[in-house]
Write a protein that holds these residues in place. Structure first.
Motif, short mmCIF file in Angstrom:
data_model
loop_
_atom_site.label_atom_id
_atom_site.label_comp_id
_atom_site.label_asym_id
_atom_site.label_seq_id
_atom_site.Cartn_x
_atom_site.Cartn_y
_atom_site.Cartn_z
N PRO A 1 72.31 56.81 85.21
CA PRO A 1 71.28 56.92 84.18
C PRO A 1 70.52 55.61 83.93
O PRO A 1 69.32 55.62 83.68
N ILE A 2 71.22 54.48 84.01
CA ILE A 2 70.54 53.19 83.80
C ILE A 2 69.53 52.94 84.92
O ILE A 2 68.39 52.53 84.66
N LEU A 3 69.92 53.17 86.16
CA LEU A 3 68.99 52.97 87.28
C LEU A 3 67.80 53.93 87.19
O LEU A 3 66.66 53.54 87.48
N ALA A 4 68.06 55.18 86.80
CA ALA A 4 66.97 56.14 86.64
C ALA A 4 66.02 55.71 85.53
O ALA A 4 64.79 55.82 85.67
N THR A 5 66.56 55.21 84.43
CA THR A 5 65.74 54.73 83.33
C THR A 5 64.89 53.54 83.78
O THR A 5 63.69 53.47 83.48
N ARG A 6 65.51 52.64 84.50
CA ARG A 6 64.78 51.47 85.01
C ARG A 6 63.61 51.91 85.89
O ARG A 6 62.50 51.40 85.78
N LYS A 7 63.86 52.87 86.76
CA LYS A 7 62.82 53.37 87.66
C LYS A 7 61.70 54.04 86.87
O LYS A 7 60.51 53.81 87.14
N THR A 8 62.06 54.87 85.90
CA THR A 8 61.06 55.56 85.08
C THR A 8 60.20 54.57 84.30
O THR A 8 58.97 54.69 84.27
N LEU A 9 60.82 53.58 83.68
CA LEU A 9 60.07 52.59 82.90
C LEU A 9 59.20 51.73 83.79
O LEU A 9 58.08 51.37 83.41
N ALA A 10 59.69 51.39 84.99
CA ALA A 10 58.89 50.61 85.92
C ALA A 10 57.67 51.40 86.38
O ALA A 10 56.54 50.86 86.45
N ALA A 11 57.85 52.68 86.68
CA ALA A 11 56.72 53.53 87.10
C ALA A 11 55.71 53.67 85.97
O ALA A 11 54.49 53.62 86.20
N ARG A 12 56.20 53.78 84.76
CA ARG A 12 55.32 53.90 83.60
C ARG A 12 54.51 52.61 83.41
O ARG A 12 53.33 52.67 83.07
N ALA A 13 55.14 51.47 83.64
CA ALA A 13 54.45 50.17 83.51
C ALA A 13 53.34 50.05 84.55
O ALA A 13 52.26 49.51 84.25
N VAL A 14 53.59 50.53 85.76
CA VAL A 14 52.58 50.48 86.82
C VAL A 14 51.39 51.38 86.45
O VAL A 14 50.23 51.01 86.66
N GLU A 15 51.67 52.57 85.90
CA GLU A 15 50.62 53.49 85.51
C GLU A 15 49.71 52.93 84.43
O GLU A 15 48.51 53.20 84.43
N THR A 16 50.28 52.16 83.51
CA THR A 16 49.49 51.64 82.39
C THR A 16 48.85 50.30 82.72
O THR A 16 48.05 49.80 81.92
N ALA A 17 49.18 49.72 83.86
CA ALA A 17 48.63 48.41 84.21
C ALA A 17 47.23 48.51 84.79
O ALA A 17 46.71 49.47 85.16
#
Length: 175
Positions: free
Chosen positions: A159-175
């Protein structure tokens, strides 16, 4: 020492029970299922409603096991894993360890306390001790404690790795 372990088990159990019921039913000024689902979505837990339900089951079952001192090592591992996911998710979201900055300090301390119970055992005032089911009688306490820590880390890592991946993808989308 046994009274101290009982107090520690009951305190952790009370906090876990309250956390679970805040999510499940909105008790103790909690957000309820819909509010918790929104929070878990913000934290990068996907799918958020399923993760909320899983967290509720883990928190309440760990609370029951720790409060009674029944299968204490299992309760400690479940509590530690659940709180590791909560703490790491907050740290990943906010970039801060400290609770005052929205970080995961508090759940990470709860995880550490649960792992500590893995090393000490439940004490004499527990179902484990009364029934002779105490895992610490058959194994060295350090072995049981390490098993609790390893199981918690393994359980939390996905779950931690999945959360990290989701938050990283979200950061790329908003950048």
């Amino acid at each position: 020492m046994d009274i101290g372990l009982l107090i520690l088990r009951l305190l952790i159990a009370a906090v876990l029970f309250a956390h679970g019921m805040q999510k499940a039913a909105g008790w103790f000024h909690g957000p309820g299922l819909d509010g918790a689902t929104a929070l878990f979505g913000k934290l990068g837990q996907t799918p958020p409603r399923a993760k909320v339900k899983l967290a509720v089951v883990c928190e309440i079952s760990a609370a029951a096991l720790l409060a009674s001192g029944l299968a204490t090592a299992v309760g400690a591992a479940v509590a530690a894993a659940t709180m590791l996911v909560a703490g790491a998710s907050l740290v990943l979201l906010t970039g801060s360890f400290w609770n005052t900055s929205g970080g995961g300090e508090y759940p990470l301390v709860l995880a550490a306390l649960a792992v500590g119970l893995g090393f000490t055992g439940p004490g004499a005032y527990s179902v484990d001790a009364v029934t002779g089911l105490d895992a610490w009688t058959g194994a060295h306490p350090a072995v049981t404690g390490l098993l609790v820590a390893v199981i918690a880390l393994i359980g939390a890592s996905g779950p931690i790795l999945a959360t990290r991946k989701t938050l990283a993808a979200r950061a790329v989308e908003t950048a």
